[in-house]
Write an enzyme that holds these catalytic residues in place. Structure first.
Site: not given
Length: 701
Positions: A59, A389, A419, A449, A482, A578
């Site tokens: 991160n 992704r 990214r 997206h 996730y 979050r």
């Protein structure tokens, strides 16, 4: 059934003076601190604590290479204006480096505690000097046969300039003297890259009659044998370092004839991005430090680390370690959706009912099977899909290619600008094009997206549209890690909107009056504003008024102001955010009816779900978009209503889980700090209780 969730308690209040917002980057640091707290929590299994330490590192790497890099670019450009939270680039960088520096110190203190705890479980990180003779021979052999052949010593002197140092790769800085010579004022200097394709944690041969496992860090093994790389020289100091470069891509899409080629070119340039941060081993030789500072021009942006650099290696260590199941979370077996278990065809089920999936508790294989069946079904005429992704070995991509080869119209919108996944997406795009798919790279200036699939099927004399909309990516790997929601539907208005959306992305289309969707950047923001305003009007009229919204980030100033206004109008607002949250909750007269909580647990909370009370007739939406400026104005995003009452009830139950969590939930205070929620109720951990939703679905079915 779920009315209690959306009851309002109107209270009068007024706005206060002073800054009304939390800075986005400082809020992100607080999020990463919550991740670190999971690594520090003694109730977290030890190998899971190691994973959380790895996540903190990765991160922080991305934050430095993108967010801090962007601030440095602003500084270089002479930009001095403050943002809406009151920070200038210079002031913010100083605050960031101070806070992240403290975080790194805590991280390595936690690592030392973790090592001591692992020793008690028989997992030992050792030093070469502490090995016995047999173990040293084994490590010597491993070095000479496996490690040595891939090492390249790179000297730095007048004839050999400083070599290219790759971003986020580990290196050793070596200070040397020539054998038989008096020490020079300026010693010899070289660097050695630690191979990234070898395991950082090398398992050592076990001691006799021992069940313990011992590990040696790869850079420690190289350090011990560094002399073999420099015959005729004496190494006087060997210390590790690591550099972070600017990894943001600035594309001139208008001037790019081929977006794919432009991105490939930018990816090659990324390796020469300007240095943002240099991490060095504590105690590094002064001469080596001076050379690094001079070469990279990082000034004070040096981070001194008391331990092994780059703890992201702990993720691979924890995942690859065999056994020791008592040191991990209990496995969650994803269940195949009950709606599709006994069916011969997914299409047969979806003609009768909509289906909602809750990942990772329900398997993503159902989505793979949906695309595979569509690819093989001769009645399917077209498949259209967005890919942002994708996992490394994607069954979806194989099915899409197979469908195109079978002569179906297959259109895939591949986002090349996702990214750090750019190279992988370029490879998928080329594979799909080769198979005959129509591959589109989206619209200039916008990232695609939205997560949506449209299947058009011939059924008798009519065409039927089957739609899947998700809150997460079409990625089978992350769907196990996730929490996300996927929605299958044949509602005509949603199908019509799906067709128009793909036409807008791939062709030319005038602004559309959406029947069901809200789409960014065209109208999602205005739609959300109207929904918030409606709650304010209902509160003023004495009707039930409440907003419950779950997302990853909230940072758009205009959106925050609308929520402040709604709070002052009497709307109860409960936000489950979050990560980044720039809104200040609980400020008298401004946001006293707003609560914000964050849940950090074994799975990454990723779903975007919005519930508006609507005077007692709840509206529930799922979305690909967070409430950030980039999502609302610079991306193609999708917000889709869930119309079936039973499925709305499921989504409200998911929101209720987060609101009831008193184990892993932290509540945001008005000063920007997060405090764990503790109450007298029975401990309730939302991610552990979520399996009940799947069980409830099975009972209902």
């Amino acid at each position: 059934m779920e009315q209690a969730l959306l009851e309002a308690k109107p209270i009068k209040g007024r706005r206060t003076a002073g800054f009304d917002y939390i800075n986005r980057d400082l809020s992100w640091i607080e999020f990463n601190r919550r991740v670190l707290e999971e690594a520090q929590d003694p109730t977290t299994p030890l190998l899971e604590r190691a994973k959380f330490l790895a996540i903190v590192s990765t991160n922080l790497d991305e934050f430095m290479s993108v967010r801090v890099a962007g601030l440095q670019d602003q500084l270089k450009a002479g930009y001095t204006k403050t943002d809406f939270t009151g920070y200038s680039p210079e002031g913010l960088i100083l605050r960031i480096m101070k806070r992240t520096g403290k975080m790194v110190q805590e991280q390595y203190k936690t690592l030392r505690e973790l090592h001591r705890a692992l020793v008690k479980e028989g997992l030992i990180f050792t030093e070469y000097e502490d090995l016995n003779t047999t173990q040293k021979k084994q490590m010597d052999q491993y070095f000479h046969e496996i490690v040595y052949p891939v090492l390249t010593p790179m000297a730095v002197d007048q004839s050999r300039p400083f070599p290219l140092v790759h971003s986020l790769h580990l290196y050793l800085a070596v200070v040397l003297e020539r054998e038989g010579e008096q020490p020079e004022e300026e010693p010899y200097f070289a660097i050695v890259q630690v191979p990234s394709n070898l395991s950082r944690t090398v398992q050592v041969l076990g001691r006799s009659n021992s069940v313990k496992k011992e590990f040696l860090m790869l850079e420690e093994l190289i350090r011990v044998h560094i002399q073999s790389l420099f015959p005729g020289y004496i190494p006087t100091a060997v210390h590790s370092f690591r550099m972070t470069r600017n990894a943001d891509l600035t594309l001139n899409e208008e001037g790019a004839e081929d977006l794919l080629e432009e991105i490939e070119k930018k990816l090659r340039h990324r390796r020469w991005g300007s240095p943002v941060r240099v991490e060095v081993e504590k105690g590094i030789h002064p001469y080596a430090l001076e050379l690094l500072q001079e070469e990279f021009e990082v000034g004070e942006r040096i981070v001194y680390v008391d331990g092994p650099l780059d703890l992201s290696c702990l993720m691979k260590f924890a995942n690859s370690l065999q056994g020791f199941e008592q040191l991990r979370y209990p496995k969650v077996e994803s269940q195949y959706p009950v709606e599709f278990e006994q069916c011969d065809s997914v299409f047969d089920v979806l003609r009768e009912r909509d289906v909602l999936l809750y990942h990772p508790y329900e398997s993503f294989l159902a989505v793979d099977d949906f695309i595979e069946e569509a690819a093989l079904d001769p009645a399917v005429l077209a498949i259209k899909m967005t890919l942002y992704r994708v996992s490394g070995n994607s069954a979806l991509v194989q099915s899409l290619a197979q469908a195109a080869e079978a002569g179906k119209q297959v259109t895939v919108v591949v986002e090349l600008k996702a990214r750090f996944d750019e190279e992988r997406n370029i490879a998928w795009a080329r594979k799909l094009e080769k198979a005959g798919c129509h591959v589109v790279y989206g619209l200039v200036g916008l990232k695609t997206h939205a997560k949506i699939t449209l299947v058009v099927r011939q059924e008798g004399d009519e065409l039927r549209r089957y739609v899947h909309v998700g809150t997460g990516n079409y990625n089978g790997s992350t769907a196990k890690l996730y929490t996300d929601v996927g929605y299958f539907t044949t509602v005509p208005s949603i199908g019509e909107d799906a067709s128009v959306l793909f036409n807008e992305i791939t062709g030319y289309a005038a602004p559309h009056n959406w029947k069901a969707f809200a789409v960014a950047p065209a109208d999602m923001k205005s739609k959300l504003f109207s929904l918030i305003e409606r709650e304010s009007e209902n509160a003023a009229a004495g009707k039930p008024a409440r907003i419950v919204a779950k997302m990853n980030s909230l940072s758009n100033q205009e959106m925050i102001d609308r929520l402040y206004t709604a709070s002052q109008a009497g709307v109860q607002i409960d936000l489950i955010v979050r990560g980044v949250c720039c809104l200040k909750p609980g400020v008298p007269g401004l946001s006293e009816r707003i609560t914000v909580r964050s849940i950090v647990d074994r799975f990454l909370e990723h779903s975007r779900l919005f519930c508006f009370e609507n005077g007692g007739e709840q509206e529930v939406w799922l979305s690909s978009a967070d409430w950030m400026t980039r999502n609302l104005t610079r991306r193609i995003e999708l917000m889709c209503p869930v119309l079936d009452p039973k499925l709305k009830g499921i989504l409200i139950r998911i929101l209720r889980l987060s609101l009831d969590d008193n184990v892993k939930a932290r509540q945001l205070q008005s000063n920007g700090q997060y405090v764990r929620i503790h109450n007298e109720l029975t401990p309730f951990r939302s991610q552990f209780e979520a399996q009940d939703i799947v069980s409830w679905k099975r009972l209902e079915s």
